[in-house]
Motif scaffolding. Structure first.
Motif, PDB file in Angstrom:
ATOM      1  N   GLN A  42       8.490  -4.614   4.929  1.00 37.99           N
ATOM      2  CA  GLN A  42       8.516  -4.983   3.516  1.00 37.99           C
ATOM      3  C   GLN A  42       9.940  -5.246   3.041  1.00 37.99           C
ATOM      4  O   GLN A  42      10.209  -6.213   2.324  1.00 37.99           O
ATOM      5  CB  GLN A  42       7.872  -3.870   2.674  1.00 37.99           C
ATOM      6  CG  GLN A  42       7.773  -4.175   1.197  1.00 37.99           C
ATOM      7  CD  GLN A  42       6.832  -5.330   0.901  1.00 37.99           C
ATOM      8  OE1 GLN A  42       5.847  -5.536   1.578  1.00 37.99           O
ATOM      9  NE2 GLN A  42       7.172  -6.114  -0.113  1.00 37.99           N
ATOM     10  N   LEU A  43      10.880  -4.400   3.452  1.00 37.25           N
ATOM     11  CA  LEU A  43      12.273  -4.569   3.039  1.00 37.25           C
ATOM     12  C   LEU A  43      12.929  -5.775   3.713  1.00 37.25           C
ATOM     13  O   LEU A  43      13.898  -6.334   3.199  1.00 37.25           O
ATOM     14  CB  LEU A  43      13.074  -3.298   3.364  1.00 37.25           C
ATOM     15  CG  LEU A  43      12.689  -2.048   2.572  1.00 37.25           C
ATOM     16  CD1 LEU A  43      13.462  -0.843   3.084  1.00 37.25           C
ATOM     17  CD2 LEU A  43      12.942  -2.243   1.080  1.00 37.25           C
ATOM     18  N   GLY A  44      12.392  -6.162   4.855  1.00 35.96           N
ATOM     19  CA  GLY A  44      12.993  -7.279   5.590  1.00 35.96           C
ATOM     20  C   GLY A  44      12.514  -8.648   5.168  1.00 35.96           C
ATOM     21  O   GLY A  44      12.926  -9.652   5.753  1.00 35.96           O
ATOM     22  N   ILE A  66       5.285   4.882   0.093  1.00 34.51           N
ATOM     23  CA  ILE A  66       5.949   4.174  -1.006  1.00 34.51           C
ATOM     24  C   ILE A  66       5.174   2.887  -1.250  1.00 34.51           C
ATOM     25  O   ILE A  66       5.045   2.062  -0.332  1.00 34.51           O
ATOM     26  CB  ILE A  66       7.412   3.840  -0.671  1.00 34.51           C
ATOM     27  CG1 ILE A  66       8.163   5.097  -0.199  1.00 34.51           C
ATOM     28  CG2 ILE A  66       8.114   3.221  -1.865  1.00 34.51           C
ATOM     29  CD1 ILE A  66       9.566   4.819   0.292  1.00 34.51           C
ATOM     30  N   PRO A  67       4.634   2.683  -2.438  1.00 35.10           N
ATOM     31  CA  PRO A  67       3.866   1.463  -2.709  1.00 35.10           C
ATOM     32  C   PRO A  67       4.683   0.207  -2.393  1.00 35.10           C
ATOM     33  O   PRO A  67       5.903   0.172  -2.599  1.00 35.10           O
ATOM     34  CB  PRO A  67       3.558   1.561  -4.205  1.00 35.10           C
ATOM     35  CG  PRO A  67       3.598   3.027  -4.498  1.00 35.10           C
ATOM     36  CD  PRO A  67       4.679   3.581  -3.609  1.00 35.10           C
ATOM     37  N   ALA A  68       3.983  -0.818  -1.928  1.00 31.67           N
ATOM     38  CA  ALA A  68       4.657  -2.083  -1.597  1.00 31.67           C
ATOM     39  C   ALA A  68       5.358  -2.663  -2.818  1.00 31.67           C
ATOM     40  O   ALA A  68       6.410  -3.293  -2.705  1.00 31.67           O
ATOM     41  CB  ALA A  68       3.642  -3.079  -1.043  1.00 31.67           C
ATOM     42  N   SER A  72       9.201  -3.781  -2.941  1.00 32.30           N
ATOM     43  CA  SER A  72       9.496  -5.164  -3.307  1.00 32.30           C
ATOM     44  C   SER A  72      10.505  -5.236  -4.449  1.00 32.30           C
ATOM     45  O   SER A  72      11.434  -6.039  -4.424  1.00 32.30           O
ATOM     46  CB  SER A  72       8.198  -5.873  -3.710  1.00 32.30           C
ATOM     47  OG  SER A  72       8.447  -7.209  -4.093  1.00 32.30           O
ATOM     48  N   LYS A  73      10.327  -4.361  -5.457  1.00 36.95           N
ATOM     49  CA  LYS A  73      11.283  -4.321  -6.570  1.00 36.95           C
ATOM     50  C   LYS A  73      12.677  -3.920  -6.097  1.00 36.95           C
ATOM     51  O   LYS A  73      13.675  -4.493  -6.514  1.00 36.95           O
ATOM     52  CB  LYS A  73      10.797  -3.338  -7.639  1.00 36.95           C
ATOM     53  CG  LYS A  73       9.673  -3.867  -8.514  1.00 36.95           C
ATOM     54  CD  LYS A  73       9.310  -2.855  -9.585  1.00 36.95           C
ATOM     55  CE  LYS A  73       8.162  -3.341 -10.462  1.00 36.95           C
ATOM     56  NZ  LYS A  73       7.802  -2.342 -11.503  1.00 36.95           N
TER      57      LYS A  73
END
Length: 201
Positions: A42-44, A66-68, A72-73
């Protein structure tokens, strides 16, 4: 990615040393299944940005869910913040002063030097050129080539002089363009075609 009281923080650093830290509130909830690879993925997701992730560290004390949307935020805000920091930190290189003691390799320039204005002539004279012929468009010269090019019409037509077919078409060839005739000469050793205006020959 690491925990802070009441949420999570993302630290992002670029190859120039610019860095930023963004936090987002979210509960620390232990997950039932391993989350680290999903969090890295997700972070990538940086495909539409100027960045690509070379290394992602998940530094959490437990296997937290940790919710996506939170990840994302964090990622989006970190990218925006790093963009701002990079713009502020960017410094354009200053143009160095001209060294007028450096001599030009030649002391004479023919029309091929393409000197067509006062500033160009001044530059060359300041660097040791003593004779300067004007550019062809300023003062046309007779019997001189208009262009040197690696693009070879013989090669394009399949009649290179190095092939049997080429011997049927001896030099020079004539090119007709917009009512003007140009002679084409070929230096196969240098793999170069030279163009002359026929009126000047």
């Amino acid at each position: 990615l690491y925990t802070v009281p009441g949420g999570y923080a993302l630290y992002m650093k670029d190859e120039c040393g610019n860095h930023t830290t963004i936090r987002e509130d979210a509960p620390h909830e232990t997950a039932r299944t391993p989350q680290q690879e999903t969090q890295k993925k997700q972070l990538g997701k940086l495909g539409t940005t100027a960045y690509s992730a070379l290394k992602i560290d998940i530094d959490l004390p437990d296997n937290f869910f940790i919710p996506a949307s939170v990840l994302s935020k964090l990622r989006q805000k970190a990218v925006e913040s790093l963009d701002r920091i990079r713009r502020i930190a960017y410094r354009t290189e200053k143009r160095q002063e001209e060294d007028k003691t450096v001599c030009y390799p030649q002391t004479e320039l023919s029309y091929l030097g393409n000197v067509s204005n006062r500033l160009a002539e001044q530059f060359y004279r300041e660097h040791g050129v003593t004779r300067i012929d004007p550019a062809f468009e300023i003062k046309p010269s007779k019997g001189v080539p208009l262009m040197f090019t690696r693009h070879c019409i013989r090669h394009m037509l399949g009649i290179c002089k190095k092939t049997p077919a080429g011997s049927k078409f001896p030099d020079p060839l004539t090119l007709l363009y917009k009512g003007q005739k140009f002679q084409l000469h070929f230096d196969c050793k240098a793999c170069e075609m030279t163009l002359y205006k026929k009126d000047f020959l």
